[in-house]
Structures are given as structure tokens and as C-alpha cells.
Design an enzyme around this catalytic site. Structure first.
Site, PDB file in Angstrom:
ATOM      1  CG  ASP A 113      -0.058   4.393   0.813  1.00 40.66           C
ATOM      2  OD1 ASP A 113       0.806   4.890   1.554  1.00 40.66           O
ATOM      3  OD2 ASP A 113      -0.889   3.564   1.227  1.00 40.66           O
ATOM      4  CD  GLU A 148      -7.303   6.596   5.305  1.00 38.88           C
ATOM      5  OE1 GLU A 148      -8.411   6.184   4.876  1.00 38.88           O
ATOM      6  OE2 GLU A 148      -6.235   5.989   5.126  1.00 38.88           O
TER       7      GLU A 148
HETATM    8  C1  GLC Z   1      -2.255   4.462   4.351  1.00 43.38           C
HETATM    9  C2  GLC Z   1      -1.505   5.788   4.365  1.00 43.38           C
HETATM   10  C3  GLC Z   1      -0.288   5.678   5.274  1.00 43.38           C
HETATM   11  C4  GLC Z   1      -0.741   5.216   6.657  1.00 43.38           C
HETATM   12  C5  GLC Z   1      -1.619   3.961   6.602  1.00 43.38           C
HETATM   13  C6  GLC Z   1      -2.282   3.633   7.933  1.00 43.38           C
HETATM   14  O1  GLC Z   1      -1.503   3.437   3.809  1.00 43.38           O
HETATM   15  O2  GLC Z   1      -1.112   6.154   3.077  1.00 43.38           O
HETATM   16  O3  GLC Z   1       0.390   6.891   5.348  1.00 43.38           O
HETATM   17  O4  GLC Z   1       0.365   5.006   7.463  1.00 43.38           O
HETATM   18  O5  GLC Z   1      -2.641   4.121   5.663  1.00 43.38           O
HETATM   19  O6  GLC Z   1      -3.066   4.715   8.379  1.00 43.38           O
END
Ligand code: GLC
Length: 435
Positions: free
Chosen positions: A167, A396
Site C-alpha cells: 500500500d 501482520e
Molecule cells: C493491507 C496490505 C495488503 C493486504 C491487506 C489485507 O492493505 O497492504 O497487502 O492484502 O492489508 O491483509
């Protein structure tokens, strides 16, 4: 290195996968991400494959039930109502019975179903399900080439940072500055109430994420127009490598199941992308870089996007250079592989994709290096990943200097990757996996 109890680790990972299971799909984690995310799901399916193969296939089948008619597979499927996440379906404005987002995600599905099929104790039992998914995944691959590479360069672009899954990478900064913010409707972020705001994208970035969504919505989510109409068009080498790998894996599986036409088409797509990939190589940086398609120039940012390329077969020379780069980084941070160059001024060890370690990325690099004979570096990544879990649990993402777990906790794809690492790490976890 911390002593690793593989059975305990297995149980911990299995517990997270079970907790985040919503029956026919999984959520990345409770609270922060309450819906189905595309590449999370496909990678999480690998984890389910160790627990319940049937459930693993269902995960991917559910995602593909929400494929658009043009072939696009959305990055989020909003199965349920939940106002704990922003932007929800009302912001995307996609007209579907079960609403989805309007952009896509790294196409890992082809890779994932091949791995599930190859690893199955009884592949015949999953043959019909593979045969049903293969044309859909192939349609998605074709969609990328048609709609994200309209001029046929061989390389596909992303038109929103969320499409890459990385992101707030430093890679997007300069191009993202050119995305306007005028006209963004007032909104309240939800992510910062679930996780430390210091670990999340900034407000200026969020405004631009939303501007792009509003802009694409105003064009009716018509994918024949979005690429050219987007002020943000980035060719990410990691994303393209994932597409090559998935096209090739899908081709191999299609061949094995007698679907020769689909196999040939996917092989041709993979070849086109592979032939164009060297144009992203930077000799000075010893890795691939992103291309700003609007400007026609490479982006001078040494991020993980350029190292993930080893997930595809990129040839011994470049694979060797990437292994060297990983070894160099290993002398700069305690744990590897950080998402950005730790020596760069804009490196930030806790802010999301601007430095922290993500285990899915580690998995792709370790898997790719292994396939290309770089076992020692691959083992180093696997060891570092398992060590992070032992120190900080199933987060995460992780701070590469302190090992601190950041963002959300109890994370599905992190758990799935642990099972993968236990499986590939010199069989370190075989005992646990076979129990
Ligand atoms: C965030 C991460 C993305 C992922 C999402 C759900 O947006 O950057 O890569 O798919 O979270 O975990």
C-alpha cells in the site's frame, strides 16, 4: 536464534487459521480486515491445505465466484456488512449483488492451486475442482494483459497502490504526489482505530487512495478506460514476476489435466512478460526497479518489489544477484527481509511497507531462491521468519531491527506462511506437519 518448538508453532498457526475461518472464506484478521481479501485468501488457502484440503479449495472457489464478467478478480469481496472498515462498498459503488472493490491484487491464484494440487495426498479427488478454476484464472491473467497493458509491452501496470498489496511503499511516493486530492468527500478512517497510526499510511496518502477510487468510480469502473485515465500507472517488477509464475504454474497444471489450449496461452503470456522484465533491471542497484509508466522512467527506490522477482524464473544471473543483495541486507538488519532498503533515508522500520518484514514476501523470495538453487540464502530467510514468529507471534508485519510485531495481530496469511516455512525449512517442521 530462538529455540523453535515446531509442534507448538503448528498449533498456534492452525488456531489462527481456524479463528479467521468464516466457513467459505477467511478474513485476514478480525477487526482491521473483516472481509475477504484476494491475495490474502489465495495464500491463506495454502495454510488450509495442511489442515483440510477441501476447505483450501473452497477458499479460492469463493473468491472466483466474485470474478467480474471482464475477468477481473477484485481485491476485496464484501460478504457481510461491517462498518469497521473504510472504504466500504458505498465508497466503491460497484453494482453487484454481493459488493466488491473495483481494483485487483497480485495474481497468486494460479501458483496456489498448482501447489495445492501437487501437494495433495489424493490429487484425483480435486481434479474436477481444478478443471473448473483453471479457465477462470486464465481469464484473469488475460484481463491483466488486456486492461493493464493496453499497448502490449508485456509488462502490466497497477493503477492504485492497493492493487500491488504494498500500500504505502516508498516506490509510489513521487508518482503518488501527482494524484490530486481536490474533491475527496469527507471520511473517517477506521484502520487507525484498530492499529497504531504510526504504523499506518499517512493522511495525505489516504486522501489520494480515496481520490483514485472516486475517479475510477466516476468512469463506471470500465476497465477499458481506467488504465489510460489513471494518473498513477506503475509497473511493479514483483507484481509482474507473480504474474509470470502464476501463468507458468497454471500452464503446467493445465497441461497435466489435458487443457492444452489454456496451457499454451498462459505460457505465451509468461514469455511476453519475462522478455520485457530485463528493462526494469538496474545494474547500479543490483536489483529490479519499478517503472513510472506516465513518465517512462525507472523509480530510484530500492524496495522489496525488485527482490520478489526471484519468485519467477528470472535466470541464474539475476537470481544470484538478488541472493547477494539479500545477504547484504542481512548484515544491516537483525531479521530479514525488510520491505525497503535499510540504508535508505526514507526507510522506516515500523511503517507498513516502508521497512517492515512481511512473511508472505519472505515466503515468495525463499521459495524462488530455492527453485533457483540458492538454498543457503533461502534457508536464512526461512530461519529468520520462524524466529520472528517465536519472538513476536503471528503479527501482520515485523520491525526488522527489534523483531516487534506491528499492525494487526492474529493474522491469517502469516499463519499460513508459518506452515509453509515449517514444510520447506529443511523439513524442520515435518514432524509437526505430519502429526
Ligand atoms: C493491507 C496490505 C495488503 C493486504 C491487506 C489485507 O492493505 O497492504 O497487502 O492484502 O492489508 O491483509
Amino acid at each position: 536464534m530462538t529455540e523453535i518448538d515446531t509442534s507448538a508453532l503448528f498449533a498456534q498457526a492452525a488456531g489462527v487459521l481456524q479463528d479467521n475461518d468464516r466457513g467459505t472464506y477467511s478474513v485476514p484478521t478480525k477487526g482491521l480486515y473483516p472481509f475477504q481479501w484476494n491475495w490474502d485468501s489465495c495464500l491463506t488457502a495454502l495454510g488450509y491445505g495442511f489442515l483440510d484440503e477441501d476447505r483450501a479449495w473452497t477458499e479460492i472457489e469463493t473468491l472466483f465466484r466474485h470474478q467480474w464478467d471482464d475477468g477481473m478478480v477484485p481485491h476485496i469481496v464484501f460478504h457481510v456488512e461491517d462498518d469497521g472498515y473504510f472504504p466500504g462498498p458505498d465508497v466503491w459503488g460497484v453494482a453487484r449483488e454481493i459488493q466488491t472493490s473495483g481494483i485487483s491484487n497480485p495474481p497468486v491464484a494460479g501458483f496456489a492451486i498448482r501447489r495445492l494440487y501437487d501437494r495433495s495426498s489424493n490429487p484425483e479427488a480435486f481434479r474436477a475442482r481444478a478443471e473448473a478454476l483453471i479457465p477462470k484464472i486464465s481469464h484473469w491473467h488475460r484481463w491483466f494483459h488486456a486492461c493493464r497493458d493496453p499497448e502490449g509491452t508485456g509488462l502490466v501496470a497497477v493503477i492504485h497502490p492497493w492493487e500491488t498489496g504494498r500500500d504505502n511503499s516508498v516506490d509510489w511516493d513521487a508518482a503518488f504526489d501527482r494524484v490530486p486530492t481536490e474533491g475527496v468527500k469527507p471520511y473517517t478512517r477506521r484502520d487507525t482505530s484498530h492499529a497504531n497510526p504510526e504504523h499506518r499510511p499517512t493522511q495525505a496518502q489516504y486522501d489520494r487512495y480515496i481520490w483514485l477510487v472516486q475517479h475510477f468510480r466516476s468512469l463506471g469502473w470500465d476497465n477499458s478506460r481506467l488504465h489510460d485515465a489513471s494518473p498513477f500507472q506503475i509497473v511493479d517488477p514483483g507484481f509482474n514476476a507473480i504474474l509470470i509464475r502464476s501463468c507458468e504454474d497454471l500452464a503446467d497444471l493445465a497441461d497435466a489435466l489435458g487443457m492444452a489450449e489454456i496451457a499454451a496461452e498462459n505460457r505465451a503470456m509468461a514469455e511476453r512478460t519475462r522478455a520485457a522484465l530485463p528493462s526494469l533491471w538496474s545494474e547500479a542497484h543490483g536489483q529490479y526497479l519499478c517503472l513510472d509508466r506516465k513518465l517512462g522512467t525507472l523509480i530510484d527506490s530500492r524496495s522489496i518489489g525488485g527482490l520478489m522477482t526471484v519468485f519467477a524464473d528470472i535466470g541464474a544471473e539475476h537470481a544470484g544477484r538478488i541472493a547477494e543483495r539479500v545477504e547484504e541486507i542481512a548484515s544491516q538488519t537483525k531479521w530479514i527481509v525488510p520491505s525497503h532498503d535499510p540504508a535508505a533515508a526514507d526507510f522506516n522500520s515500523t511503517r507498513y511497507w516502508r521497512g517492515p518484514i512481511w512473511l508472505i514476501i519472505n515466503f515468495m523470495i525463499a521459495d524462488g531462491l530455492r527453485r533457483q538453487g540458492r538454498i543457503e540464502t533461502s534457508d536464512r530467510i526461512v530461519g529468520s521468519s520462524l524466529d520472528l514468529i517465536a519472538v513476536s507471534g503471528l503479527a501482520e508485519y515485523y520491525d526488522p531491527h527489534t523483531g516487534e510485531g506491528c499492525g494487526g495481530g492474529h493474522f491469517s496469511w502469516t499463519a499460513a506462511m508459518v506452515l509453509e516455512f515449517l514444510n520447506i525449512g529443511d523439513g524442520v517442521g515435518n514432524e509437526a506437519l505430519n502429526h
